[in-house]
Motif scaffolding. Structure first.
Motif, mmCIF file in Angstrom:
data_model
loop_
_atom_site.group_PDB
_atom_site.id
_atom_site.type_symbol
_atom_site.label_atom_id
_atom_site.label_comp_id
_atom_site.label_asym_id
_atom_site.label_seq_id
_atom_site.Cartn_x
_atom_site.Cartn_y
_atom_site.Cartn_z
ATOM 1 N N ILE A 135 -13.362 1.249 11.675
ATOM 2 C CA ILE A 135 -14.484 1.593 10.797
ATOM 3 C C ILE A 135 -15.470 0.436 10.720
ATOM 4 O O ILE A 135 -15.073 -0.714 10.495
ATOM 5 N N PRO A 137 -18.041 -2.153 9.236
ATOM 6 C CA PRO A 137 -18.070 -2.798 7.920
ATOM 7 C C PRO A 137 -19.033 -2.139 6.930
ATOM 8 O O PRO A 137 -18.764 -2.097 5.733
ATOM 9 N N SER A 142 -15.977 5.588 4.226
ATOM 10 C CA SER A 142 -14.809 5.820 5.084
ATOM 11 C C SER A 142 -13.707 4.804 4.799
ATOM 12 O O SER A 142 -12.521 5.147 4.823
ATOM 13 N N GLN A 143 -14.087 3.564 4.521
ATOM 14 C CA GLN A 143 -13.078 2.561 4.166
ATOM 15 C C GLN A 143 -12.345 2.970 2.888
ATOM 16 O O GLN A 143 -11.114 2.868 2.809
ATOM 17 N N GLN A 144 -13.091 3.462 1.900
ATOM 18 C CA GLN A 144 -12.472 3.898 0.646
ATOM 19 C C GLN A 144 -11.573 5.101 0.883
ATOM 20 O O GLN A 144 -10.483 5.190 0.314
ATOM 21 N N SER A 147 -8.315 4.037 2.658
ATOM 22 C CA SER A 147 -7.505 3.250 1.709
ATOM 23 C C SER A 147 -6.812 4.170 0.708
ATOM 24 O O SER A 147 -5.632 3.993 0.403
ATOM 25 N N LYS A 153 -5.793 -2.276 5.510
ATOM 26 C CA LYS A 153 -6.829 -2.984 6.262
ATOM 27 C C LYS A 153 -6.163 -4.179 6.941
ATOM 28 O O LYS A 153 -5.614 -5.047 6.272
ATOM 29 N N TYR A 171 -13.615 -2.810 11.431
ATOM 30 C CA TYR A 171 -12.377 -3.092 10.713
ATOM 31 C C TYR A 171 -11.274 -2.216 11.278
ATOM 32 O O TYR A 171 -11.488 -1.034 11.568
ATOM 33 N N TYR A 173 -7.916 -0.422 10.398
ATOM 34 C CA TYR A 173 -7.027 0.082 9.354
ATOM 35 C C TYR A 173 -5.886 0.799 10.056
ATOM 36 O O TYR A 173 -6.067 1.360 11.141
#
Length: 182
Positions: A135, A137, A142-144, A147, A153, A171, A173
Motif C-alpha cells: 500500500i 504511504p 487502505s492502511q486503516q 489494519s 505493518k 508499505y 502489510y
C-alpha cells in the motif's frame, strides 16, 4: 488452481467473475482519478482500456498467478469494485491482495466485507499461510482497512514499483493464517 472464479457470497455481497458485460460499470469507477490514484494506474480513458483490465483478470486465472472477483451488491448485479489475489506463490503459500471500490460505496464497510471473505477463501481454499498487502504511504484508508482486518505493518519498501513514470514506495502489510484464528 481453478480456471474460473468461484462465487463467494457474504451478508450483503456477491463476489463473482467479471465479464465483458461489466466493462461499462467498471469504467465508471476505473475512470475516476480518486479511485485509481493509489493503484499505479492512470484513469481509464475508454471502455476498451477496461476490457484490457478484464482480459488481465482472466489471464492471471489461466496462468495460476492470481484471481480477481467483481464486487456486486446482492440486490444488484452491477460491479462496483473488485478484489483478489495476484503474485500468488503456491510454493511459498503466499499471495498479494488487491482491491478497489467505486467512490460511491466508500465508508460503508463493503471493502472490509469483500476483503474478509476472500481472505477466508484464500486461507481455506488455496491453503495460503500468508497474505500480503502493498500500500502506498498516501493511501491512509487502505492502511486503516487492512489494519482493522488484522494485518501487521512490516515496513517500507523503498522505490518498490515503477508506475506512471515514477518510483513508488510501498508499505508491506501481512497477515498469516494464525493471526486470523486468534
Amino acid at each position: 488452481m481453478e480456471k474460473q472464479n468461484p462465487i463467494i457470497e457474504t451478508k450483503r455481497l456477491i463476489l463473482r467473475e467479471v465479464t465483458s458485460e461489466d466493462a461499462l460499470d467498471m469504467y465508471h469507477y476505473l475512470s475516476d482519478e480518486e479511485v485509481v490514484k493509489h493503484m499505479g494506474l492512470a484513469p481509464a480513458q475508454s471502455v476498451q482500456e477496461v476490457m484490457d483490465e478484464i482480459d488481465w483478470y482472466h489471464s492471471i486465472i489461466k496462468e495460476g498467478t492470481g484471481i480477481r472477483w467483481g464486487v456486486t451488491l446482492k440486490d444488484s448485479d452491477k460491479v462496483i469494485g473488485s478484489c483478489g489475489y495476484l503474485n500468488m506463490q503456491h510454493k511459498h503459500y503466499r499471495a498479494e491482495v488487491g482491491f478497489e471500490l467505486s467512490k460511491n460505496y466508500w465508508g460503508k464497510g463493503i471493502a472490509s466485507e469483500a476483503l474478509g471473505a476472500i481472505m477466508r477463501y484464500g486461507f481455506n481454499h488455496y491453503q495460503l499461510e500468508r497474505i500480503e498487502a502493498l500500500i502506498e504511504p498516501g493511501n491512509i484508508q487502505s492502511q486503516q482497512l487492512v489494519s482493522k482486518l488484522g494485518f501487521t505493518k512490516e515496513g517500507l519498501l523503498r522505490h518498490y514499483e515503477y508506475t506512471l513514470g515514477k518510483f513508488d514506495d510501498l508499505y508491506m502489510y501481512s497477515i498469516i493464517k494464525r493471526d486470523l484464528i486468534k
